[in-house]
Design an enzyme around this catalytic site. Sequence first.
Site, short mmCIF file in Angstrom:
data_model
loop_
_atom_site.label_atom_id
_atom_site.label_comp_id
_atom_site.label_asym_id
_atom_site.label_seq_id
_atom_site.Cartn_x
_atom_site.Cartn_y
_atom_site.Cartn_z
N SER A 280 0.84 -1.20 0.00
CA SER A 280 0.00 0.00 0.00
C SER A 280 0.87 1.24 0.00
CB SER A 280 -0.87 -0.03 1.26
OG SER A 280 -1.43 1.25 1.49
N TYR B 56 -2.18 -1.27 10.95
CA TYR B 56 -2.44 -1.83 9.61
C TYR B 56 -1.31 -1.44 8.65
CZ TYR B 56 -3.83 -1.36 4.77
OH TYR B 56 -3.81 -1.38 3.40
N LYS C 48 2.07 -3.57 6.57
CA LYS C 48 2.51 -3.56 5.16
C LYS C 48 4.02 -3.33 5.07
CE LYS C 48 -1.53 -4.34 3.41
NZ LYS C 48 -1.82 -5.67 2.86
N1 UFG Z 1 -12.92 10.90 3.19
C1 UFG Z 1 -13.94 11.77 3.51
N2 UFG Z 1 -15.08 11.25 4.03
C2 UFG Z 1 -15.26 9.91 4.22
C3 UFG Z 1 -14.21 9.03 3.88
C4 UFG Z 1 -13.05 9.56 3.37
O1 UFG Z 1 -13.82 12.98 3.35
O2 UFG Z 1 -16.33 9.51 4.72
C5 UFG Z 1 -11.68 11.44 2.62
C6 UFG Z 1 -10.44 11.19 3.46
O3 UFG Z 1 -10.29 12.19 4.44
C7 UFG Z 1 -9.35 11.21 2.40
C8 UFG Z 1 -10.03 10.66 1.15
O4 UFG Z 1 -11.44 10.80 1.39
O5 UFG Z 1 -8.96 12.54 2.13
C9 UFG Z 1 -9.75 9.19 0.90
O6 UFG Z 1 -10.05 8.46 2.10
P1 UFG Z 1 -10.15 6.87 2.10
O7 UFG Z 1 -10.50 6.46 3.49
O8 UFG Z 1 -11.03 6.41 1.01
O9 UFG Z 1 -8.70 6.41 1.71
P2 UFG Z 1 -7.30 6.74 2.42
O10 UFG Z 1 -6.50 7.50 1.42
O11 UFG Z 1 -7.45 7.32 3.76
O12 UFG Z 1 -6.80 5.26 2.67
C10 UFG Z 1 -6.36 4.48 1.60
C11 UFG Z 1 -6.60 3.00 1.87
C12 UFG Z 1 -5.74 2.53 3.01
C13 UFG Z 1 -4.33 2.96 2.82
C14 UFG Z 1 -4.25 4.44 2.58
C15 UFG Z 1 -2.86 4.95 2.33
O13 UFG Z 1 -7.95 2.77 2.18
O14 UFG Z 1 -5.80 1.13 3.05
O15 UFG Z 1 -5.03 4.75 1.43
O16 UFG Z 1 -2.37 4.49 1.15
F1 UFG Z 1 -3.60 2.66 3.92
#
Ligand code: UFG
Length: 336
Positions: free
Chosen positions: A125, A150, A154
């Site tokens: 990841s 988590y 990785k």
């Molecule tokens: N977000 C919102 N509202 C929500 C959910 C997410 O605004 O309800 C925003 C988050 O703040 C972020 C973006 O949408 O800015 C993406 O969030 P995600 O949770 O979809 O994904 P992340 O980038 O946080 O996480 C992903 C993977 C993880 C991994 C991470 C880092 O889900 O497994 O990328 O690579 F660890």
Amino acid sequence: MKILVTGGAGFIGSHTAIELISKGHTPVIADNFSNSEKWILGRLEEISQQEIIFYEGDCSDGNFLAEVFSREKNIAGAIHFAAKKAVGESMEKPLIYYKNNLLSLIVLLETMQEFGVKNLVFSSSATVYGEPGSCPIPETAPRQKAASPYGNTKVICEDIISDSVFGGKNISAISLRYFNPIGAHPSGLIGELPIGIPNNLVPYVTQAAAGIREKLTVFGNDYPTPDGSGVRDFIHVVDLAQAHIKTLEYLEKQNTPFYDVFNVGTGQGNSVLEIIQTFEKVNGVEVPYEIGPRRPGDIATCFADPQKIEKTLGWKTEKTLEESLIDAWKWQNYLT
Ligand code: UFG
């Protein structure tokens, strides 16, 4: 090639099984269905029009994996998806994450060595980069201590693999560092199945649009990004799945020991607000949302430099953000 796909009933695993079949390979799915549904296997049969080989069991159980390798002759490689993946849950239950994610990899590597199976593709990841110094992020960017157990699994798993490759017998491996997989199969028959309230953005967007959730909360609009919301590299899951097949075919040609890492992303950053607007536009549906505070542990911007995988494997993303969001909505409608 006959390929073991651990976690093959899950989101990325199920799409990879389909892409393996479409390229003439045979997936052998091993899944304990802890975060997936058995009926997905029927969908895989519907899409591929062929019988799917699967074994139900836990990959941290050596006897189970040994049985799979001995019953299925001539497995040429493994793609290891089976892992726990919820960032927030890993903060509350770190030991479960370390035990599950590290042990299943170790047992898989041991069993592969025992049965002389050479090639491994590992689901890593972009989380291994932590808060990147700048974007796009190349593979040469330093890994940092991850913000969650988590993410740390990785980082540790990547090290376990490279140590086993160079210290072990006859193993070649590649870790694929995924950015943000979204979308679903264009048939609408398989996709992501979040348990309970989705943590990730796009499943939350589709559920809010479908009226399952009252509204989406945008986690922060005061980041140093063009519109203030977080920026990520959203990649269609079918493109991501195809990267695994290219990786396996490349690995098959390498002499052991061989280890490398590749980013798998589009190279393009899109903000949370852009996702909402694009989703509304391409699907003609409203996404109710409000602006809320930042989510602890989130970074402002994260997108890939995908040049290495493009040059080495000849892989690049083919699908657009629009297609990803259309397919995600199609899948949501199929579910509800
Ligand atoms: N977000 C919102 N509202 C929500 C959910 C997410 O605004 O309800 C925003 C988050 O703040 C972020 C973006 O949408 O800015 C993406 O969030 P995600 O949770 O979809 O994904 P992340 O980038 O946080 O996480 C992903 C993977 C993880 C991994 C991470 C880092 O889900 O497994 O990328 O690579 F660890």
